[in-house]
Design an enzyme around this catalytic site. Sequence first.
Site, short mmCIF file in Angstrom:
data_model
loop_
_atom_site.label_atom_id
_atom_site.label_comp_id
_atom_site.label_asym_id
_atom_site.label_seq_id
_atom_site.Cartn_x
_atom_site.Cartn_y
_atom_site.Cartn_z
N ASP A 13 0.82 -1.22 0.00
CA ASP A 13 0.00 0.00 0.00
C ASP A 13 0.85 1.27 0.00
OD1 ASP A 13 -1.99 -1.94 0.40
OD2 ASP A 13 -1.94 -1.67 2.57
N GLU A 194 -11.05 0.65 -4.25
CA GLU A 194 -10.43 1.09 -3.00
C GLU A 194 -9.21 1.95 -3.32
OE1 GLU A 194 -9.02 -2.41 -0.91
OE2 GLU A 194 -8.48 -3.38 -2.78
#
Length: 538
Positions: A13, A194
Amino acid sequence: MIRNPILRGFNPDPSIVRVGEDYYIATSTFEWFPGVQIHHSRDLKNWRLLTRPLTRPSQLNMLGDPDSCGVWAPCLTHADGKFWLIFTDVKRYGRTTVGGASGASLRDFHNYLVTAETIDGPWSDPVHLNSSGFDPSLFHDDDGRKWLVNQLWDHRPGKSRFAGIVLQEYSVGEGRLVGPRKVIFEGTAIGLTEAPHLYKRDGWYYLVTAEGGTGWGHAMTMARSRRLEGPYDLHPDTYVLTARDRPHAPLQRAGHADLVDTADGETYAVYLCGRPLPNRGRCVLGRETAIQKLIWGEDGWPRTLDGSGDPTLETPAPDLPERPWPHAPIREDFDGPDLPIDFQWLRTPYPDEIFSLTARPGALRLYGRESLGSLFRQALVARRQQAMCYSAATTLDFEPEHFQQAAGLVCYYNGAKLHYLHVTHDEALGKHLRVMSCQPDSPQADSFTRPITLAAGPVELRVEVDFERLRFAFRQGRGDWTWLPEVFDASILSDEATAPGAPNFTGAFVGMACQDTAGTAAPADFDWFDYEERDYRA
């Protein structure tokens, strides 16, 4: 050229920011404390772990957070002369076994903001922003206003859990979100939208998202609009970067990206990826961070250099002087007052309860706490596995009094996936050594090797990992290593080795652990710890 991945081992991430000639990448740490890893580079090629900003109980307390929950998807930006860090603390993933189902809809995500004048802190106490979903990101518009975007979670029956990307203004003066929230992008057909990030370029607002789940179908999607609130039009190629439908690509799981421009205006995307074991298809190094140069077309959209959208093992470096960092030492002697930066522990913001570097100077002392896999206080200090082949070793000084006390060398993914070479005691054998394994693809929850009797005094413990093969050894004194006959499966220490629906988002660690389930905090001392990456040994 830059060789990928740039951040090896569990570093997912990524969020990147440039401040002058310095580049910083923040990555997720999940249940490992301190929270958020920030790496530093000056050439986009050579990176070093610089700091972890969430260090205090007032900033982060993950006691009780389930496996693969905790700190998700940090977003690091710089504006108004300071750094802004947004992150999620996940308190419930929602898995259930009622009726044989998995993946319950009820989940708890709390999003926070911390700030600092300098990258190495001190960082402020957090401001709670919202709890409507995960992957929050802060956008600083050129008119001075600030906007939060995040994934919106919808638990209602018949609804998409991933309900789109929601936008809401953040008031610096009030220290909270203000005004209405609005869904600005619902994603594409592959769903699971997302990881939003907003950018502004040539009068356009660009929205980057991740889609398709964080496994083999992951992808980086982009849309743009003339208005911040949309509507957003999809990139003509739909996916800017993905390995979906490319089963032989060396980098898989590509997605969850962020963009940065160099001082010369070149654009790079950093993104998470996975490198499967050659013959098992499991990513024991977890989700790593890669980088790739993008070029802007005449139509105002960015693409990979060849336009294919494939993740690559190499990408051209910017025209910057190379700034390599010194190599980390193989041996950590624990001679200083602070834990070496490569090491972390699990969940608790109270490290004094589980370890000390001063109780026995020159050694790391672990105080036996809860069982291996506890969601609260377990004494486990470990570092990431960052290569397919490595050797690790330590020396343990520990005299257990009974079977509820144990300490040793552990290869750990979570409480359900581990191999643990440990010293313990029982009334028949006395002090002895054995391996406990927890394997998700085994009908038995845990298994043990035969015990090996030990003499009093310190014992050295060793592990050798070569791809999916893991072996343990020990010795007392200066003699040869004694290798245990068993060959263990290292591939279970991966996201992919799991029951369907369970959260598995971290990576393999190797380190030291101590348990005392009698509650008497028996200490174990580790004088040093070696970690060496190497070539394959047949």
